[in-house]
Motif scaffolding. Structure first.
Motif, PDB file in Angstrom:
ATOM      1  N   UNK A  28      49.331  46.149  31.530  1.00  0.00           N
ATOM      2  CA  UNK A  28      50.660  45.558  31.730  1.00  0.00           C
ATOM      3  C   UNK A  28      50.941  44.503  30.647  1.00  0.00           C
ATOM      4  N   UNK A  29      52.035  44.708  29.935  1.00  0.00           N
ATOM      5  CA  UNK A  29      52.426  43.730  28.913  1.00  0.00           C
ATOM      6  C   UNK A  29      51.470  43.780  27.728  1.00  0.00           C
ATOM      7  N   UNK A  30      51.255  42.593  27.127  1.00  0.00           N
ATOM      8  CA  UNK A  30      50.452  42.555  25.895  1.00  0.00           C
ATOM      9  C   UNK A  30      48.969  42.772  26.155  1.00  0.00           C
ATOM     10  N   UNK A  31      48.527  42.496  27.389  1.00  0.00           N
ATOM     11  CA  UNK A  31      47.094  42.621  27.701  1.00  0.00           C
ATOM     12  C   UNK A  31      46.294  41.407  27.264  1.00  0.00           C
ATOM     13  N   UNK A  32      47.015  40.343  26.850  1.00  0.00           N
ATOM     14  CA  UNK A  32      46.306  39.133  26.409  1.00  0.00           C
ATOM     15  C   UNK A  32      46.081  38.162  27.580  1.00  0.00           C
ATOM     16  N   UNK A  33      46.536  38.554  28.787  1.00  0.00           N
ATOM     17  CA  UNK A  33      46.282  37.719  29.969  1.00  0.00           C
ATOM     18  C   UNK A  33      44.772  37.584  30.146  1.00  0.00           C
ATOM     19  N   UNK A  34      44.351  36.409  30.643  1.00  0.00           N
ATOM     20  CA  UNK A  34      42.913  36.189  30.874  1.00  0.00           C
ATOM     21  C   UNK A  34      42.655  35.944  32.357  1.00  0.00           C
ATOM     22  N   UNK A  35      41.549  36.475  32.828  1.00  0.00           N
ATOM     23  CA  UNK A  35      41.148  36.286  34.224  1.00  0.00           C
ATOM     24  C   UNK A  35      39.624  36.210  34.310  1.00  0.00           C
ATOM     25  N   UNK A  36      39.134  35.637  35.412  1.00  0.00           N
ATOM     26  CA  UNK A  36      37.705  35.673  35.698  1.00  0.00           C
ATOM     27  C   UNK A  36      37.380  36.978  36.413  1.00  0.00           C
ATOM     28  N   UNK A  37      36.273  37.604  36.044  1.00  0.00           N
ATOM     29  CA  UNK A  37      35.883  38.891  36.639  1.00  0.00           C
ATOM     30  C   UNK A  37      34.451  38.818  37.143  1.00  0.00           C
ATOM     31  N   UNK A  38      34.128  39.679  38.099  1.00  0.00           N
ATOM     32  CA  UNK A  38      32.723  39.811  38.515  1.00  0.00           C
ATOM     33  C   UNK A  38      32.488  41.169  39.169  1.00  0.00           C
ATOM     34  N   UNK A  39      31.285  41.731  38.943  1.00  0.00           N
ATOM     35  CA  UNK A  39      30.974  42.995  39.596  1.00  0.00           C
ATOM     36  C   UNK A  39      30.788  42.798  41.102  1.00  0.00           C
ATOM     37  N   UNK A  40      30.972  43.870  41.848  1.00  0.00           N
ATOM     38  CA  UNK A  40      30.853  43.816  43.310  1.00  0.00           C
ATOM     39  C   UNK A  40      29.497  43.232  43.726  1.00  0.00           C
ATOM     40  N   UNK A  41      28.428  43.640  43.050  1.00  0.00           N
ATOM     41  CA  UNK A  41      27.107  43.127  43.482  1.00  0.00           C
ATOM     42  C   UNK A  41      26.987  41.625  43.238  1.00  0.00           C
ATOM     43  N   UNK A  42      27.694  41.088  42.228  1.00  0.00           N
ATOM     44  CA  UNK A  42      27.667  39.636  42.017  1.00  0.00           C
ATOM     45  C   UNK A  42      28.486  38.930  43.096  1.00  0.00           C
ATOM     46  N   UNK A  43      29.584  39.566  43.494  1.00  0.00           N
ATOM     47  CA  UNK A  43      30.387  38.990  44.567  1.00  0.00           C
ATOM     48  C   UNK A  43      29.528  38.871  45.835  1.00  0.00           C
ATOM     49  N   UNK A  44      28.707  39.903  46.086  1.00  0.00           N
ATOM     50  CA  UNK A  44      27.838  39.886  47.264  1.00  0.00           C
ATOM     51  C   UNK A  44      26.801  38.778  47.172  1.00  0.00           C
ATOM     52  N   UNK A  45      26.217  38.642  45.969  1.00  0.00           N
ATOM     53  CA  UNK A  45      25.207  37.604  45.761  1.00  0.00           C
ATOM     54  C   UNK A  45      25.822  36.215  46.005  1.00  0.00           C
ATOM     55  N   UNK A  46      27.020  36.013  45.463  1.00  0.00           N
ATOM     56  CA  UNK A  46      27.671  34.704  45.595  1.00  0.00           C
ATOM     57  C   UNK A  46      28.055  34.416  47.051  1.00  0.00           C
ATOM     58  N   UNK A  47      28.613  35.411  47.735  1.00  0.00           N
ATOM     59  CA  UNK A  47      29.009  35.175  49.127  1.00  0.00           C
ATOM     60  C   UNK A  47      27.774  34.873  49.979  1.00  0.00           C
ATOM     61  N   UNK A  48      26.678  35.592  49.710  1.00  0.00           N
ATOM     62  CA  UNK A  48      25.440  35.340  50.463  1.00  0.00           C
ATOM     63  C   UNK A  48      24.946  33.913  50.195  1.00  0.00           C
ATOM     64  N   UNK A  49      25.008  33.479  48.934  1.00  0.00           N
ATOM     65  CA  UNK A  49      24.564  32.113  48.611  1.00  0.00           C
ATOM     66  C   UNK A  49      25.446  31.074  49.300  1.00  0.00           C
ATOM     67  N   UNK A  50      26.744  31.351  49.362  1.00  0.00           N
ATOM     68  CA  UNK A  50      27.650  30.409  50.041  1.00  0.00           C
ATOM     69  C   UNK A  50      27.292  30.322  51.526  1.00  0.00           C
ATOM     70  N   UNK A  51      27.029  31.491  52.141  1.00  0.00           N
ATOM     71  CA  UNK A  51      26.678  31.519  53.572  1.00  0.00           C
ATOM     72  C   UNK A  51      25.364  30.775  53.815  1.00  0.00           C
ATOM     73  N   UNK A  52      24.393  31.020  52.953  1.00  0.00           N
ATOM     74  CA  UNK A  52      23.042  30.474  53.169  1.00  0.00           C
ATOM     75  C   UNK A  52      22.930  28.986  52.826  1.00  0.00           C
ATOM     76  N   UNK A  53      23.909  28.459  52.126  1.00  0.00           N
ATOM     77  CA  UNK A  53      23.878  27.040  51.725  1.00  0.00           C
ATOM     78  C   UNK A  53      25.149  26.340  52.181  1.00  0.00           C
ATOM     79  N   UNK A  54      25.287  26.142  53.508  1.00  0.00           N
ATOM     80  CA  UNK A  54      26.555  25.570  54.000  1.00  0.00           C
ATOM     81  C   UNK A  54      26.734  24.123  53.575  1.00  0.00           C
ATOM     82  N   UNK A  55      27.981  23.685  53.455  1.00  0.00           N
ATOM     83  CA  UNK A  55      28.219  22.255  53.231  1.00  0.00           C
ATOM     84  C   UNK A  55      27.990  21.517  54.554  1.00  0.00           C
TER      85      UNK A  55
END
Ligand code: USQ
Length: 395
Positions: free
Chosen positions: A255-282
Motif C-alpha cells: 500500500x502506497x510507497x511501502x516506506x512505512x515502518x512497523x515493528x514485527x515479530x514471528x508468531x513463536x516470538x509472540x508466544x515467548x514474549x506473552x509467556x514471559x509476561x505471564x510468568x513475570x507479573x508486576x
C-alpha cells in the motif's frame, strides 16, 4: 500457573494455549468463534485449514495428556465471563478476545461501533470479573504498537518523563492511533490503567507489533492442532498476506510507497514474549506496558524478503504498489524502545528469511484453498469510508 485465555480459538490464542501448556502451565479459555465468523463475512477462510473446537480439544488431550477446560460463549455477557473465571480460578488472564482488525473497523458505522463496543465491553467484563473473583490474578491485555501511531519522537514503553513549566512528572506517552480499531485499544488501555489503580490490580498491557508466521515447530504437525492463518484484506496482516499471495502468483499488494515502518515479530516470538509476561507479573496495583516486537522494518523490505524467499521455491513474484486505501504517514520517524521484554529474558528466534521459507513451505500445499478465495486479497475498504476496489487484474 493457571492461565485463562479469553479468545482461545484465534490465531494467537490457540497457539498460546499450547505454548503455555508445553511450559507446564494449566490453561483454560473461552471463545465465541467470532474470528471464524468475521473472516467468513470478508468472503474468506483460513489458508491453513482449522478444525472445530471439539476436534481441537480432543487433539489437545491426545498430545498434552490433559484436558483443556473450555467455555463457549460471548465475552460481552458479564455473567458468562464471571462464571468462567469462578469455575477456572485463574492466576493470570490473557485477553485476546477482541476484534483485531483496522480495516474491519473502517467498513461503516456498524463495524466501527461494533469493534469499539466489543473491545471495550470484553475488557470491562474481564476487569470486573477479576475484581470479583480473582483480585490477585494478573491481567495480560493485548494492545498494539499502533496505539502510539507514528509520532516524530522516539517511543518509550508506555510512559515518559515530561518537564513542563518547571515541573516534572512521569506520564503516559501520548497515543495517536490511526484507525477506529487502534483507538479501541487506546480506550481499553486507559480503562485497564485506571482499574489497576482503583482495585490494586496487576496488569500488563502489551504493545505488540505485527505478528507473522504459521504455528511454531514445537507444536508438532497434527493438523488438528494447527492455528489459523488469514489472508483477507481485513484479518490477514501484511506478511501473512504477502506469503499467501506469493504461493498463488498474485502480486504482493504494497500500500502506497511501502516506506512505512512497523515493528514485527514471528508468531513463536509472540508466544515467548506473552509467556514471559505471564510468568513475570508486576506487583499488585502496577500497570506495566511492554513494547513487543523483534525489530522495526520498512514494509517494502518485507515485499523484497518474501519475493526472495518465494524465488527459492521457483515462484516468480511481482511487487505491486497500490493506492493506499488507508490514511497513514508513509515517510516518518520510527524508533520505539523495546527493552523490557529483553530484560525479562526474551531472545529473538532469529532468522526471518528462514521463517518465511518455513511459512511458504507450509502454505504451498494449500495454494488451491487460497486461490479459491483470491478475491478476498484485494483491498476495497478505504479509511475514507468509500468502498471501492483497488483496480488491477487478477493473474
Ligand atoms: N499493508 C500493505 N499491504 C497489505 C496489507 C497491509 O502495504 O496487503 C500495510 C498497511 O498499509 C500498514 C501496514 O501494512 O501500513 C500494516 O498493516 P497490517 O494490516 O499488517 O496491520 P495493522 O492494520 O497495522 O494491524 C495489525 C493487526 C493488529 C495489530 C497491529 C500491530 O491486525 O491487531 O494491532 O498489526 S501495529 O501495526 O504495530 O499497530
Amino acid at each position: 500457573m493457571r492461565v485463562f485465555i479469553a479468545g482461545i480459538d484465534g490465531y494467537l490464542g490457540w497457539t498460546l494455549a499450547q505454548a503455555l501448556t508445553a511450559r507446564g502451565h494449566e490453561v483454560g479459555g473461552a471463545d465465541g468463534y467470532f474470528r471464524r465468523k468475521w473472516v467468513d463475512e470478508m468472503g474468506s477462510w483460513s489458508a491453513i485449514p482449522i478444525v472445530s473446537m471439539k476436534e481441537r480439544l480432543e487433539a489437545f488431550r491426545e498430545r498434552y495428556g490433559k484436558r483443556l477446560p473450555f467455555w463457549e460463549g460471548d465475552l460481552r455477557s458479564y455473567p458468562f465471563v464471571e462464571q468462567a473465571l469462578r469455575e477456572f480460578r485463574p492466576d493470570a488472564v490473557v485477553h485476546l478476545g477482541e476484534c483485531p482488525s483496522a480495516p474491519y473497523s473502517a467498513i461503516d458505522v456498524e463495524h466501527a461501533v461494533f469493534v469499539q463496543t466489543n473491545n471495550l465491553t470484553t475488557t470491562f467484563h474481564l476487569l470486573f470479573a477479576m475484581k470479583a473473583i480473582a483480585p490477585e490474578a494478573h491481567l495480560v491485555k493485548l494492545g498494539t504498537m499502533g496505539e502510539y501511531g507514528t509520532p516524530n519522537l522516539d517511543i518509550p514503553e508506555g510512559f515518559f518523563e515530561v518537564e513542563y513549566r518547571g515541573r516534572k512528572d512521569r506520564l503516559p506517552f501520548p497515543r495517536q492511533a490511526g484507525s477506529w480499531y487502534h483507538w479501541s485499544k487506546v480506550h481499553g488501555s486507559n480503562n485497564v490503567m485506571f482499574a489497576s489503580k482503583l482495585w490494586d490490580l496487576a496488569a500488563t498491557d502489551i504493545m505488540q507489533g505485527i505478528v507473522f508466521g504459521t504455528h511454531p515447530a514445537e507444536m508438532g504437525d497434527d493438523p488438528r492442532l494447527a492455528t489459523r492463518l488469514d489472508f483477507d484484506q481485513a484479518f490477514g496482516t501484511i506478511v501473512n498476506r504477502f506469503c499467501c499471495q506469493a504461493v498463488i502468483g498474485h502480486p504482493l499488494t504494497l500500500y502506497g510507497s511501502g516506506t512505512q515502518q512497523r515493528g514485527f515479530l514471528p508468531l513463536q516470538d509472540s508466544m515467548q514474549c506473552l509467556a514471559l509476561a505471564v510468568e513475570n507479573p508486576p506487583k499488585r496495583g502496577e500497570y506495566r506496558v511492554l513494547n513487543q516486537f523483534q525489530q522495526v522494518y520498512r514494509l517494502d523490505d518485507w515485499a523484497g524478503k518474501v519475493a526472495k524467499a518465494a524465488d527459492a521455491f521457483g515462484l516468480k513474484t511481482e511487487i505491486r504498489h497500490l493506492d493506499n486505501p488507508r490514511k497513514e504517514q508513509e515517510e516518518h520517524h520510527y524508533r520505539p524502545d523495546h527493552d523490557e521484554l529483553t530484560r525479562l529474558g526474551y531472545r529473538p528466534s532469529g532468522d526471518m528469511d528462514a521463517e518465511l521459507r518455513t511459512m511458504l513451505a507450509r502454505l504451498l500445499p494449500h495454494a488451491e484453498r487460497i486461490r479459491g478465495k483470491s478475491e478476498a486479497l484485494l483491498p476495497d475498504i478505504r479509511w475514507t469510508g468509500d468502498r471501492s476496489r483497488v483496480s488491477y487484474r487478477l493473474p
